[in-house]
Every structure is written in structure tokens, then in C-alpha cells.
Write an enzyme that holds these catalytic residues in place. Structure first.
Site, PDB file in Angstrom:
ATOM      1  N   SER A   1     -55.256  13.223 -45.971  1.00  9.62           N
ATOM      2  CA  SER A   1     -56.607  12.973 -45.094  1.00  9.62           C
ATOM      3  C   SER A   1     -56.895  11.896 -45.309  1.00  9.62           C
ATOM      4  CB  SER A   1     -57.424  14.072 -45.507  1.00  9.62           C
ATOM      5  OG  SER A   1     -58.490  14.140 -44.880  1.00  9.62           O
ATOM      6  N   SER A   2     -57.606  11.036 -44.210  1.00 13.34           N
ATOM      7  CA  SER A   2     -58.266   9.824 -44.445  1.00 13.34           C
ATOM      8  C   SER A   2     -59.872   9.978 -44.680  1.00 13.34           C
ATOM      9  CB  SER A   2     -58.312   9.064 -42.983  1.00 13.34           C
ATOM     10  OG  SER A   2     -59.056  10.005 -42.050  1.00 13.34           O
TER      11      SER A   2
ATOM     12  N   GLU B   1     -43.827  20.461 -41.609  1.00 13.15           N
ATOM     13  CA  GLU B   1     -44.207  20.228 -40.416  1.00 13.15           C
ATOM     14  C   GLU B   1     -43.561  19.310 -39.507  1.00 13.15           C
ATOM     15  OE1 GLU B   1     -49.055  20.136 -41.933  1.00 13.15           O
ATOM     16  OE2 GLU B   1     -48.062  18.277 -41.513  1.00 13.15           O
TER      17      GLU B   1
ATOM     18  N   LYS C   1     -56.504  15.612 -50.888  1.00 11.52           N
ATOM     19  CA  LYS C   1     -55.808  16.489 -50.103  1.00 11.52           C
ATOM     20  C   LYS C   1     -54.301  16.090 -49.921  1.00 11.52           C
ATOM     21  CE  LYS C   1     -56.632  19.457 -45.958  1.00 11.52           C
ATOM     22  NZ  LYS C   1     -55.381  19.177 -45.145  1.00 11.52           N
TER      23      LYS C   1
ATOM     24  N   THR D   1     -45.256  41.878 -45.728  1.00  8.70           N
ATOM     25  CA  THR D   1     -44.693  42.198 -44.404  1.00  8.70           C
ATOM     26  C   THR D   1     -46.074  42.512 -43.523  1.00  8.70           C
ATOM     27  OG1 THR D   1     -44.776  44.633 -44.780  1.00  8.70           O
ATOM     28  CG2 THR D   1     -42.588  43.692 -44.985  1.00  8.70           C
ATOM     29  N   HIS D   2     -46.076  41.983 -42.241  1.00  4.01           N
ATOM     30  CA  HIS D   2     -46.853  41.816 -41.453  1.00  4.01           C
ATOM     31  C   HIS D   2     -48.335  41.033 -41.998  1.00  4.01           C
ATOM     32  CE1 HIS D   2     -45.592  45.380 -38.978  1.00  4.01           C
ATOM     33  NE2 HIS D   2     -45.214  45.625 -40.200  1.00  4.01           N
TER      34      HIS D   2
ATOM     35  N   THR E   1     -20.356   7.347 -14.307  1.00  5.11           N
ATOM     36  CA  THR E   1     -19.393   6.234 -13.754  1.00  5.11           C
ATOM     37  C   THR E   1     -19.766   5.098 -14.297  1.00  5.11           C
ATOM     38  OG1 THR E   1     -18.990   7.409 -11.865  1.00  5.11           O
ATOM     39  CG2 THR E   1     -18.583   5.290 -11.550  1.00  5.11           C
TER      40      THR E   1
ATOM     41  N   SER F   1     -10.321   8.976 -14.837  1.00  7.72           N
ATOM     42  CA  SER F   1     -11.557   9.037 -13.985  1.00  7.72           C
ATOM     43  C   SER F   1     -12.471   9.167 -14.777  1.00  7.72           C
ATOM     44  CB  SER F   1     -11.197  10.422 -13.073  1.00  7.72           C
ATOM     45  OG  SER F   1     -12.456  10.546 -12.270  1.00  7.72           O
ATOM     46  N   THR F   2     -13.472   8.830 -14.194  1.00  2.00           N
ATOM     47  CA  THR F   2     -15.147   9.055 -14.986  1.00  2.00           C
ATOM     48  C   THR F   2     -15.026  10.515 -15.267  1.00  2.00           C
ATOM     49  OG1 THR F   2     -16.255   7.339 -14.136  1.00  2.00           O
ATOM     50  CG2 THR F   2     -17.270   9.134 -14.541  1.00  2.00           C
ATOM     51  N   ASN F   3     -14.733  11.285 -14.381  1.00  2.79           N
ATOM     52  CA  ASN F   3     -14.675  12.670 -14.498  1.00  2.79           C
ATOM     53  C   ASN F   3     -14.035  13.568 -15.410  1.00  2.79           C
ATOM     54  OD1 ASN F   3     -16.144  12.457 -12.378  1.00  2.79           O
ATOM     55  ND2 ASN F   3     -15.025  13.075 -10.711  1.00  2.79           N
TER      56      ASN F   3
END
Length: 467
Positions: free
Chosen positions: A323-324, A336, A329, A191-192, A105, A144-146
Site C-alpha cells: 500500500s502507498s 492476484e 501492508k 465447506t461453504h 496470406t 498454399s497459405t491455407n
């Protein structure tokens, strides 16, 4: 002579009392109360929801004008103010939070006040001169809001879905282009997470592209599901206080204002006002898309693992130091972040399910949080898909020599020998090759299972490809 006193504020009144509003503010007392009451999330209204609210208000004003229930000058000023909001202006005056009580509303009233006050300026009046244009009696007339909020949510979601579909089409196209680049190169299937038979790199990429193409089609399906709106139903779907002619033409005006030709009036406005199962279905389609993306992102991370001690079949574009502490790297940061976006979508799907299930009787008051979750998922998914296409897939390279080495050294190459020497003998060949470190052809020759020329032909990886 005393200088004339300049007032920098105005006083507005509602059923609860009075509030002081800055003179140049387009919001009013209802918006200010919402800002004071809802302080739980810090999330702002989505820009597309603000634009969708303006689309609804423009359509309603023009429909009321044609129905003879709103003066031409008022209606045209309201439509012009709405157009400015649709084009990105005055969004700073939508001051409430995205997650709030009241079924939206306060969001609807915020839109009414901003549009009314801007329309007053257009006609040469000061903000707050509500006897000329009133936020409720004029901007919200016949609504109406609805029916406003559900309709606006659907319009905003459709506009965001259009971007989602475009992003999926971009990723599918980028994958197909990469597939064409490597159409004749061969890699080892798995596979697997174990060695399987060879396939073409292009075929693997085209399989990903086909899955993404399905997600684009799911996006189109979601647009069609959301195109059924309840505008004209007012409070509970009965259409109380809306002129019959307005109800007949408002959807036509809504299509024109939104540029969405699929929009249509729900067959049962009472049903459309209280039930949100369509939103659950749409969220499920997005979840399916996020699952596809998760799988592809996981595959990319696995295939890029290494570069010395992993699979290292592909090289993703280097975008940042990984990497720091470990110099040189480079990490698969785009897959990700895509994974993390998908995790958020899975959580939002649950939020949407719970919100849709929390409806009671003639209305579901949980639509603000449902809309927030839906918009967030759509926005994040679209950006993630674009990033995956342009920052990962487009520039990735396959290490063909490594792919070839995997194919030639895989024990699964015994598979095409099975029809000629039998499953048991082929198993013995694989085990001896693994134990001795010798090649499969060497073991076949030692055991005199097939003529060498036939064995070499069968063990040629390119003869294993049937596509």
C-alpha cells in the site's frame, strides 16, 4: 569524373503496382503492403509463429528437393536461411501485424520474402534478385497459405504447450514438496466457507498437486490433438500443384525440422483445411487449466487473509509493499496476477470459439486472431504457473499454532460423536457450545452424554483423519 550513384533502395512489383523497398531489407512488396494495410492492433507476430513458419519452409524446400522439383542449391540455401530464423535471427523483418485479413496470406508471403532474400545473400546475390530465387515460385513451391499457416500455428502451439506442461509439472512438484514439509500438521477443513472436519495440511496440498498434474496431462493431450497437420493439402486440401512425392515425404521432413515426432498428416486434408474444432477443444483444455489455477489462487488469497483479522493460516513470501498509504501492508500479489491471467484466458477462449465458428465453406479465414489468442493464453499461463510455483508456493509457510487453534475450537468437532449420541444430540452440543463459549468436551460432560475418556478420544482431531 562524376561519383558513381549509389542506390539505397530497390523497386519491387506485384499485380497491384510497384513499391520501393530498402536495399538491405529482407522483406518485400507483399510484406510492405501488409504493414500498410493492417494497422488495427499493434500486436506483432509471435516469435514461435515466425520460427514455425521457417520450420515449414525448410521442410517444404527439402521435400521438394527430394521430389526433384527444386534445385539442390536453391533448396539448401532456403533451408539454411530458415535455420537462421529458427535460431532467432531476422525476426525484425516480419513486419506485419498478428491480426490481419486474408487468412494469413500476408504472413506467409512475409516468410517467403524474408527467406528468399536471405537465401539470395547466402548464394552471393543481392536481395530482390528474384530471377535466382523467387519467394513464390521457389520458397512457396507446392504450398498454399491455407496449408502453411494452419501447420505453422499448430507447430508453434505445440512448442508453447511443451512449456505449459513443464510449468504444470513444476507447480505439481513444488506442491508435493510443500506437502511433505507439512505432512503431519493438521488444519481445519471448510465447506461453504464454514467450519468442517480436520484434515492434514499435506493432504490439502496433495489434492492441489493432483489437480495440477491433470492439467499437465491435458497439455499432453492438446499436443497430440494439434499434431495432425494439413501440409500438402495446398489451397483447399486437394493437394493441387504439389508433387505426389513431395506430399509423401513432407511430413517426415517436418518432423525432422521441428523436432516434434508426433506430427502426422491429417487423414482428410479437406476436413483439416476448413474445420478448426480441434482448436476449440485445445482452448477448452486450457480453460480447464485456468479454472484449476483460479481455484488454487483464490484458496491462497483466502488462507493468507489477515494477518490479524482474516484466516491467516498461511504466510506468502513478501515480495512488495502492499500500500502507498498503509505502512507495513503486504498483499498476495502472485495469486492476484494468476487470477488476472486466468480471466484473460477465459476471454481468449471465447475469441477462439468465435473464430473457429466463423469458417465458411472450404476455409476459415479467421485463423490469425485465433492463433494470437491461443499463443497469448499459452504464454501467459506458463509464466503465471511458474510464478505461482517459485514466488508463492515454494516459500509459503503455514502458521501451525493458528491452524491448531482453529481445529480445537471448531464446532464441527462434534461430527465423530454422531454415531454414539445421535445427530440431534450432537446438534444440541454444538449450539450450546456456541452460545456459552464453552468447549464441546465441557458440554458433553455437563450433559453426561458419554464417559469423559471416550469423549476425549473421539474429539481428538487426529482420530478424525482417515487417510
Amino acid at each position: 569524373m562524376l561519383a558513381e550513384k549509389i542506390s539505397f533502395s530497390r523497386v519491387e512489383e506485384d499485380s497491384l503496382g510497384q513499391k520501393t523497398i530498402m536495399n538491405n531489407a529482407y522483406y518485400g512488396i507483399h510484406s510492405l503492403r501488409a504493414k500498410e494495410n493492417f494497422t488495427v492492433s499493434g500486436y506483432k507476430l509471435h516469435p514461435e509463429l515466425i520460427k514455425a513458419l521457417a520450420i515449414v519452409k525448410k521442410a517444404a524446400a527439402l521435400a521438394n528437393m527430394k521430389a526433384g522439383t527444386l534445385e539442390h542449391s536453391k533448396a539448401l540455401a532456403i533451408a539454411r536461411a530458415a535455420d537462421e530464423i529458427i535460431n532467432g535471427k531476422w525476426h525484425e523483418y516480419f513486419i506485419g501485424e498478428a491480426i490481419q485479413g486474408g487468412a494469413g496470406t500476408a504472413i506467409n508471403m512475409n516468410a517467403n520474402e524474408v527467406i528468399a532474400n536471405r537465401a539470395l545473400e547466402i548464394l552471393g546475390y543481392k536481395p530482390g534478385t528474384y530471377d535466382k530465387i523467387n519467394p513464390v515460385d521457389d520458397v512457396n513451391y507446392g504450398q498454399s497459405t491455407n496449408d502453411v499457416i494452419p501447420t505453422a500455428i499448430r507447430i508453434a502451439a505445440i512448442r508453447l504447450l511443451q512449456r505449459y506442461v513443464e510449468a504444470n509439472l513444476l507447480l505439481a512438484r513444488t506442491l508435493r514438496e510443500k506437502a511433505e514439509e507439512y505432512k503431519d500438521a493438521i488444519k481445519l477443513g471448510r465447506t461453504h466457507l464454514q467450519d468442517a472436519v480436520p484434515l492434514k495440511i499435506g493432504d490439502e496440498l496433495k489434492a492441489w498437486a493432483e489437480a495440477i498434474q491433470r492439467d499437465a496431462r491435458r497439455g499432453e493431450m492438446a499436443i497430440n490433438l494439434l499434431a495432425e497437420v494439413n501440409l500438402g493439402g495446398t489451397a483447399i486440401g486437394t493437394g493441387l500443384n504439389a508433387h505426389p512425392h513431395y506430399r509423401e515425404i513432407v511430413i517426415e521432413e517436418l518432423r525432422a525440422a521441428s523436432g516434434i515426432p508426433q506430427l502426422r498428416r491429417a487423414a482428410n486434408l479437406i476436413d483439416a483445411t476448413q474445420n478448426l474444432d480441434v482448436m476449440v477443444e485445445v482452448a477448452g483444455l486450457l480453460r480447464a487449466g485456468a479454472i484449476t489455477l483460479t481455484k488454487i489462487a483464490n484458496d491462497l488469497r483466502l488462507l493468507a487473509s489477515g494477518p490479524m483479522a482474516g484466516l491467516a493460516e498461511i504466510e506468502l513470501p513478501p515480495l512488495a509493499a502492499g500500500s502507498s498509504i498503509m505502512a507495513g501492508k503486504v498483499n498476495p500479489i502472485i495469486p492476484e496476477v494468476v487470477n488476472q491471467v486466468c480471466f484473460k484466458v477465459f476471454g481468449n477462449d471465447l475469441t477462439i470459439n468465435l473464430a473457429a465458428a466463423a469458417g465458411q465453406l472450404e476455409l476459415n479465414v479467421m485463423q490469425p486472431v485465433l492463433a494470437f489468442a491461443l499463443f497469448e493464453s499459452l504464454g501467459m499461463l506458463s509464466e503465471a504457473i511458474n510464478s505461482l510455483a517459485l514466488k508463492a508456493v515454494k516459500g509459503m509457510k503455514f502458521r501451525l499454532e493458528r491452524c491448531e487453534n482453529y481445529v480445537n475450537s471448531a464446532l464441527s468437532l462434534v461430527t465423530p460423536l454422531v454415531p454414539y449420541i445421535g445427530y440431534q444430540a450432537a446438534t444440541r452440543v454444538a449450539k450450546q457450545a456456541l452460545a456459552s463459549g464453552k468447549s464441546i468436551i465441557d458440554i458433553v460432560r455437563e450433559l453426561k452424554l458419554l464417559p469423559e475418556e471416550q469423549a476425549r478420544e473421539l474429539l481428538d482431531s487426529r482420530h478424525m483423519l482417515t487417510n
